[in-house]
Design an enzyme around this catalytic site. Structure first.
Site, PDB file in Angstrom:
ATOM      1  N   SER A  42       0.748  -1.224  -0.136  1.00 24.97           N
ATOM      2  CA  SER A  42      -0.083   0.073   0.053  1.00 24.97           C
ATOM      3  C   SER A  42       0.884   1.231  -0.100  1.00 24.97           C
ATOM      4  O   SER A  42       1.517   1.355  -0.806  1.00 24.97           O
ATOM      5  CB  SER A  42      -1.015  -0.045   1.337  1.00 24.97           C
ATOM      6  OG  SER A  42      -2.014   0.975   1.241  1.00 24.97           O
ATOM      7  N   ASP A  99       0.536  -4.280  -3.745  1.00 21.16           N
ATOM      8  CA  ASP A  99      -0.818  -3.292  -3.987  1.00 21.16           C
ATOM      9  C   ASP A  99      -0.163  -1.856  -3.627  1.00 21.16           C
ATOM     10  O   ASP A  99      -0.964  -1.464  -2.960  1.00 21.16           O
ATOM     11  CB  ASP A  99      -2.104  -3.910  -3.140  1.00 21.16           C
ATOM     12  CG  ASP A  99      -3.271  -3.698  -3.926  1.00 21.16           C
ATOM     13  OD1 ASP A  99      -3.238  -3.690  -5.228  1.00 21.16           O
ATOM     14  OD2 ASP A  99      -4.334  -3.916  -3.380  1.00 21.16           O
ATOM     15  N   HIS A 113      -7.431  -5.307  -1.145  1.00 23.31           N
ATOM     16  CA  HIS A 113      -6.411  -4.633  -0.788  1.00 23.31           C
ATOM     17  C   HIS A 113      -5.653  -5.115   0.547  1.00 23.31           C
ATOM     18  O   HIS A 113      -4.413  -4.876   0.804  1.00 23.31           O
ATOM     19  CB  HIS A 113      -6.568  -3.040  -0.932  1.00 23.31           C
ATOM     20  CG  HIS A 113      -5.485  -2.294  -0.427  1.00 23.31           C
ATOM     21  ND1 HIS A 113      -4.248  -2.044  -1.565  1.00 23.31           N
ATOM     22  CD2 HIS A 113      -5.106  -1.398   0.621  1.00 23.31           C
ATOM     23  CE1 HIS A 113      -3.486  -1.060  -0.814  1.00 23.31           C
ATOM     24  NE2 HIS A 113      -3.857  -0.942   0.412  1.00 23.31           N
TER      25      HIS A 113
END
Length: 317
Positions: A140, A170, A246
């Site tokens: 992230s 991600d 996610h």
């Protein structure tokens, strides 16, 4: 080339490896000396370290957590990687952060420099880090931070160690196209990343979808995995996992307020274990290929051996 890949019989990287692992939280007091012996030099920030317990010299991976998440939420992921013969260092870069990522980029650089003189002191006996084989990964916003560190963006000081591979799990560069957090990593120019290392990008198929109208997507299109890969140069590989979200690579149970929030902010798959096992296994296969010279597992994944999940995209440069 891109392809749709169906599940196949998994390689061993998607299962726990043969090494027993040791997991420790490292948050020591400031350094000092006694009359009998020096106290080990502490790292700049708290660390979660997963390592094999058997004697040997092992490659090292630094893994950076996602936005407002705890490094402890990745304990199952990093223990899986460690069980295949890697030392994984996961710092807690911050507990609260604003839109500017400059401080965490420099903290990650400081921890990288600390590894050379500090890491050995906190590993099990006879376990040695091989810092000539050092990987950098992040999830992230931690993925953005990892790319920014590798690209030397906003660095106040240089890193003394060289990274061998870069992995974005991600990765996210902001809220939307044109709303990147500082410093922006994406330039929207294909092949623009000037990196001297192989790169792997793993994306979640559900990450760019809203869970409900009250929350934005956790990995919005235009600032997510797709654009990160488009700006990579060869050698690079790219996997997008179908039907998982996610935060689906986190531990099965994440406690506390932050842990509870992690279940409701993003659109998720049915369970976290399959996504987590794929991410860990793909990381192991990628590092084996480019840090140990054994590409069998990465070739198997490329051929469609994707273990517990189905991919929508498998692309290699």
């Amino acid at each position: 080339m891109s392809s749709t890949v169906a599940p196949a019989t998994s390689t061993e990287v998607f299962q726990s490896g043969s090494y027993k692992t040791h997991l420790q939280n490292l948050n020591p007091p400031p350094p000092c000396r006694t009359k009998t012996r020096p106290i080990p030099s502490p790292p700049p920030k708290p660390l979660l370290i997963a390592s094999p317990t058997e004697a040997g010299e092992f490659p090292v991976l630094m893994f950076l957590h996602g936005f407002l998440l705890s490094n402890n939420f990745y304990s199952q992921l990093i223990q899986h990687v460690a069980s295949h013969g890697f030392i994984v260092v996961a710092p807690q870069l911050y507990t609260v952060a604003g839109p500017d990522a400059t401080e965490e980029i420099n903290l990650a650089a400081a921890i990288t420099n600390w590894l050379a003189g500090g890491l050995q002191q906190f590993l099990p006996e006879l376990v040695k880090p091989d810092l000539t084989r050092l990987g950098l990964a992040g999830h992230s916003r931690g993925g953005k931070t990892a790319f920014a560190l590798a690209l030397k963006k906003e660095l106040a000081t240089t890193t003394t160690l060289r990274f061998s591979v870069l992995i974005g799990v991600d990765p996210v560069d902001g809220m939307d196209t044109g709303k990147q957090t500082h410093p922006p990593v994406l330039s929207y120019v294909p092949g623009s990343f000037d990196l001297d290392m192989p790169v792997m990008v793993i994306g979640s198929g559900l990450g760019e979808l809203r869970r409900n109208p009250l929350f934005p997507a956790c990995a919005p299109k235009g600032v997510n995995h797709e654009q990160f890969f488009r700006e990579c140069r060869e050698p690079a590989c790219y996997f997008v996992v179908k039907d998982y979200g996610h935060l689906d690579m986190l531990d099965d149970e994440t406690r506390g307020v932050r842990g509870k929030v992690s279940y409701c902010l993003c659109k998720n798959g049915e369970s976290r274990e399959p996504m987590r096992r794929f991410v860990a296994g793909a990381m192991v296969g990628f590092m084996r290929a480019y840090m140990e010279g054994d590409s069998d597992d990465l070739k198997a994944i490329r051929a469609g051996d994707t273990g517990p999940i189905e991919l929508t995209t498998a692309e290699f440069l």
